[in-house]
Every structure is written in C-alpha cells, then in structure tokens.
Design a protein around this motif. Sequence first.
Motif, PDB file in Angstrom:
ATOM      1  N   GLY A   1     -15.358  -6.877 -17.327  1.00  0.00           N
ATOM      2  CA  GLY A   1     -14.300  -7.723 -16.829  1.00  0.00           C
ATOM      3  C   GLY A   1     -14.437  -8.210 -15.404  1.00  0.00           C
ATOM      4  O   GLY A   1     -13.465  -8.707 -14.838  1.00  0.00           O
ATOM      5  N   ASN A   2     -15.584  -8.055 -14.783  1.00  0.00           N
ATOM      6  CA  ASN A   2     -15.764  -8.538 -13.408  1.00  0.00           C
ATOM      7  C   ASN A   2     -16.438  -9.906 -13.452  1.00  0.00           C
ATOM      8  O   ASN A   2     -17.633 -10.007 -13.764  1.00  0.00           O
ATOM      9  CB  ASN A   2     -16.607  -7.552 -12.610  1.00  0.00           C
ATOM     10  N   PRO A   3     -15.708 -10.989 -13.115  1.00  0.00           N
ATOM     11  CA  PRO A   3     -16.303 -12.328 -13.210  1.00  0.00           C
ATOM     12  C   PRO A   3     -17.369 -12.594 -12.163  1.00  0.00           C
ATOM     13  O   PRO A   3     -18.063 -13.606 -12.235  1.00  0.00           O
ATOM     14  CB  PRO A   3     -15.093 -13.251 -13.029  1.00  0.00           C
TER      15      PRO A   3
ATOM     16  N   PHE B   1     -29.287  -8.881 -12.904  1.00  0.00           N
ATOM     17  CA  PHE B   1     -27.977  -9.511 -12.950  1.00  0.00           C
ATOM     18  C   PHE B   1     -27.780 -10.438 -11.757  1.00  0.00           C
ATOM     19  O   PHE B   1     -28.501 -10.360 -10.746  1.00  0.00           O
ATOM     20  CB  PHE B   1     -26.879  -8.435 -12.979  1.00  0.00           C
ATOM     21  N   GLU B   2     -26.819 -11.291 -11.908  1.00  0.00           N
ATOM     22  CA  GLU B   2     -26.403 -12.158 -10.804  1.00  0.00           C
ATOM     23  C   GLU B   2     -25.095 -11.619 -10.221  1.00  0.00           C
ATOM     24  O   GLU B   2     -24.213 -11.188 -10.961  1.00  0.00           O
ATOM     25  CB  GLU B   2     -26.185 -13.589 -11.292  1.00  0.00           C
ATOM     26  N   TYR B   3     -25.004 -11.670  -8.887  1.00  0.00           N
ATOM     27  CA  TYR B   3     -23.812 -11.166  -8.198  1.00  0.00           C
ATOM     28  C   TYR B   3     -23.294 -12.250  -7.264  1.00  0.00           C
ATOM     29  O   TYR B   3     -24.040 -12.793  -6.443  1.00  0.00           O
ATOM     30  CB  TYR B   3     -24.140  -9.894  -7.408  1.00  0.00           C
ATOM     31  N   GLN B   4     -22.017 -12.558  -7.387  1.00  0.00           N
ATOM     32  CA  GLN B   4     -21.420 -13.613  -6.565  1.00  0.00           C
ATOM     33  C   GLN B   4     -20.992 -13.032  -5.217  1.00  0.00           C
ATOM     34  O   GLN B   4     -20.157 -12.119  -5.151  1.00  0.00           O
ATOM     35  CB  GLN B   4     -20.208 -14.237  -7.270  1.00  0.00           C
ATOM     36  N   LYS B   5     -21.519 -13.556  -4.144  1.00  0.00           N
ATOM     37  CA  LYS B   5     -21.230 -13.073  -2.799  1.00  0.00           C
ATOM     38  C   LYS B   5     -19.906 -13.652  -2.296  1.00  0.00           C
ATOM     39  O   LYS B   5     -19.289 -14.496  -2.939  1.00  0.00           O
ATOM     40  CB  LYS B   5     -22.370 -13.430  -1.864  1.00  0.00           C
TER      41      LYS B   5
ATOM     42  N   ASP C   1     -19.386 -15.734  -0.013  1.00  0.00           N
ATOM     43  CA  ASP C   1     -19.409 -17.178   0.238  1.00  0.00           C
ATOM     44  C   ASP C   1     -19.508 -17.974  -1.061  1.00  0.00           C
ATOM     45  O   ASP C   1     -19.759 -19.193  -1.043  1.00  0.00           O
ATOM     46  CB  ASP C   1     -20.557 -17.546   1.186  1.00  0.00           C
ATOM     47  N   ASP C   2     -19.317 -17.278  -2.206  1.00  0.00           N
ATOM     48  CA  ASP C   2     -19.295 -17.871  -3.545  1.00  0.00           C
ATOM     49  C   ASP C   2     -20.667 -18.273  -4.071  1.00  0.00           C
ATOM     50  O   ASP C   2     -20.751 -18.808  -5.183  1.00  0.00           O
ATOM     51  CB  ASP C   2     -18.355 -19.093  -3.602  1.00  0.00           C
TER      52      ASP C   2
END
Length: 320
Positions: free
Chosen positions: A5-7, A29-33, A35-36
């Motif tokens: 559930g973590n977008p 995996f990709e991780y959103q920082k 700064d988006d």
Amino acid sequence: MTRQGNPKVRILKEELLSDNWYVLKKLTFEYQKQDDTWETQAREVYDRGNGATILLYNRAKQTVVLTKQFRMPTYVNGNDTGMLIETCAGLLDRETPEASIVRETEEETGYRVSDIVKVGEAYMSPGSVTEILHFYTAEYSEGMLAGEGGGMEEEQEHIEVLELPFIEALEMVRTGEICDAKTIMLLQYAQIHGLLEPEVKPLHVLIAGPYRSGTGDDPELLEQNVRFMNEIALQVYEAGHLPVLGEWYALPLIATAGSRTIGDDVFNRMFHPSSIRLLDCCDAVLRVGGPSQGADEMVRVAEEKGKLVYWHLDELPNVG
C-alpha cells in the motif's frame, strides 16, 4: 507494481538468490524521493519467518532462566567461542506466536509455562531481514519443570540451560557477557517494569528493646519500657505487619509458673529462653530503645538464624 500500500514504492523485479535454508531474494524497486523524482534501488531481503522470545523469571528466587548455545554468525564476527547467552526463542513454524513460544520454552528450558504475557514486538534487523520478533515474559517455578530442556536433537540444538540471579544477568549486560539484542531488551524491560521486585508481604516482627536494663527492677520503669515497646508495636502494625513483644508471652507464663519476683529462678529460666523460642516463629527483629543485653542477644540470635534485622522503624517495608 506496488506492495503493502505504499504508492512511493514500485517493486520492479524479484530474484531468488537462495532457497537452501530460508529464502534470500534480491528486490529491485523504484522509490519516490521528497522532490517527487524516482530512483532505482536494489536490496537483498532475507525471509526466515517470524519468531518469538520469552524471559522466564522467578520473583521469589530473584532469578531468570536463559540459554547458552553456539551461534556460527557470531563466531565469524568477533565472538571468540561462538557461544551466546540468550532468552529462549524460536521461529513460529506455522503456529501462533503464543503457541510457538510455549512449545519452544519446554523444548529449550524444560519449563512448561502457561500464563505468558506479551510485552511487544519488533523488527530486529530491518535493513536486511524480514523477521518480526514477538516478546513475552512468564513467571516460572520448580513445579513447572517438565523435562531437561536442551533443545531438539533432530534440529542439531545443543542448548545449556542457565538459571541466573537477575542482578547478575543485568551485570552481564553491562560487561558485555550478554550481548544478544532480544535478551538485553527483555532484561531491561524486566528491570524498568519491576517484574522481579520482591512481593512485599506482612512480616511477623519481634520488637526487641530494654525491659530491665537501667530500671533497677522498679515496677514503674519496667512498665514504662513495655509501654514504649507497645507504642512501637502499634506503629509496626499500622505499617501492615504483625508485631510481637517477648514480654507479651513471657510475663504471663512466668507468673503462671509461680515466679514471685523479677530475677528469681523461675523468671530466669523462662524470660529470655521464651523469646529465643518465639524468634523461631518470627520473620524479623526490630531493635529499639537504649542499651539492653537481652535485646542485643535477640539481634545476635536472629542474625545467626538468618532473620531480618531492622534498626529503625522506617526501614520496615510499608505494606499498608
């Protein structure tokens, strides 16, 4: 794709690296920082299931039960012997945490516990291991001993069961002799929450003070000494204990036995000996008042018998 559930997380790829004992995967995996923007990361994740651990403690004896066994990972990382002192623990093995730790406790320590208390759960090595560890405590007694413990032979467990004074276990944490995280956490939990504080129970307290000393056997002075000790006894009673004076027993018996005067043969035969006999039925002595050879004798005998000796009223535990 996302998980849990973590977008902000998109798992791109799972690679199985090992399935020999437990499961080791590499996750890309990709991780959103903040700064988006998105960055790609890769981590190895070791899944060995979840586990449970328990601290067994005995309030009356002020002891805890721990285990000692060889741990290869510690041996290759600075532990010269590889032996580690730990709280009883194990993996859940498709059981509830409660059922698992009850089973593990009997297998490893020999104690069959039932009234277990959960005190929390925690990730123990969240940078690489998925495991959640469930923490429990339970009181134990000799009557709960159902076997020798030592672990399961088929699982190649060779566990030594240790019963240690709680204060010694805490000192072993301080010195580093106990260096296992779950064990340190449970011992400190027990210390912080007072699990091993002795239960305060009412004591049967012998009030020992001067009776004849300094009175010249003057009846008024004798009565004054008894009144003083009676007043102390009342305060002991109000603190929740059961007081007693040797004089309460001795003087009526001496009179009934035919004593005609203080210090006669009947008096000397019964006065101090009856107090010595009474001392066997008491938990403690409270020494009050001024000089008295008889009161000092009560203290000496009490110490020889391993009884508690108090010198001030405020030293007595207040049980209300």
